[in-house]
Design an enzyme around this catalytic site. Structure first.
Site, short mmCIF file in Angstrom:
data_model
loop_
_atom_site.label_atom_id
_atom_site.label_comp_id
_atom_site.label_asym_id
_atom_site.label_seq_id
_atom_site.Cartn_x
_atom_site.Cartn_y
_atom_site.Cartn_z
CG HIS A 153 -5.79 6.28 -1.68
ND1 HIS A 153 -4.77 5.79 -0.90
CD2 HIS A 153 -5.24 7.25 -2.45
CE1 HIS A 153 -3.65 6.43 -1.18
NE2 HIS A 153 -3.91 7.33 -2.12
CD GLU A 164 -7.59 1.48 0.29
OE1 GLU A 164 -6.58 0.81 0.54
OE2 GLU A 164 -7.62 2.38 -0.57
CB CYS A 184 -1.57 3.90 2.06
SG CYS A 184 -2.92 5.12 2.10
CB CYS A 201 -6.55 3.84 3.35
SG CYS A 201 -6.63 4.77 1.79
#
Length: 149
Positions: free
Chosen positions: A56, A58, A86, A89
């Site tokens: 992701h 992040e 999410c 993260c």
């Protein structure tokens, strides 16, 4: 004196990263990390390219910023991300001790708030910065994906 380097300024940089992800066929989420008005990490989702569900935006930004700083803690940094993190993260952001998280669009299904994920107690959160622009890009991406299938 007006500081031109406000949350909107940096979120626009994160949106540029989201556009790059969009162009690559990735879910269009972009992230940057800033310390003292300086961008030290700039990235976007790479899950398709890397075949890695943990890639992701992040997560990529945390790794990049930690490498830049030479340490694992981001306690003087701000993350700008176009979509609410999410729980995966958010967990990584907890452990990084990041000072501030600024996100654009809310994720009412998978976001850390809905999932009840804790952030570090000292982390400040600002939500909704350029949310309409971030949300529009995500919606456009998924409409195009549906039309291709």
């Amino acid at each position: 004196m007006i500081n031109p380097f406000d949350d909107t300024y940096f979120m626009k940089k994160a949106l540029q990263e989201a556009e790059t992800a969009y162009e690559k066929g990735e879910i269009p989420v972009g992230a940057i990390i800033v310390v003292e008005d300086r961008v030290i990490a700039r990235t976007h989702n790479l899950t398709e390219l890397l075949n890695d569900v943990t890639a992701h935006a992040e997560m990529q930004a945390i790794t990049s910023a930690a490498n830049f700083l030479g340490g694992k803690y981001l306690n003087k940094c701000t993350l700008y991300v176009t979509l609410e993190p999410c729980q995966m993260c958010a967990g990584a952001l907890y452990w990084s001790q990041i000072s501030k998280i600024v996100y654009g669009a809310a994720d009412d299904q998978r976001g850390f708030k809905t999932m009840g994920t804790q952030l570090h107690p000292k982390t400040e959160v600002v939500a909704g910065i350029l949310a309409e622009e971030a949300s529009a890009l995500l919606k456009r991406f998924f409409i195009e994906k549906r039309n291709l299938n």
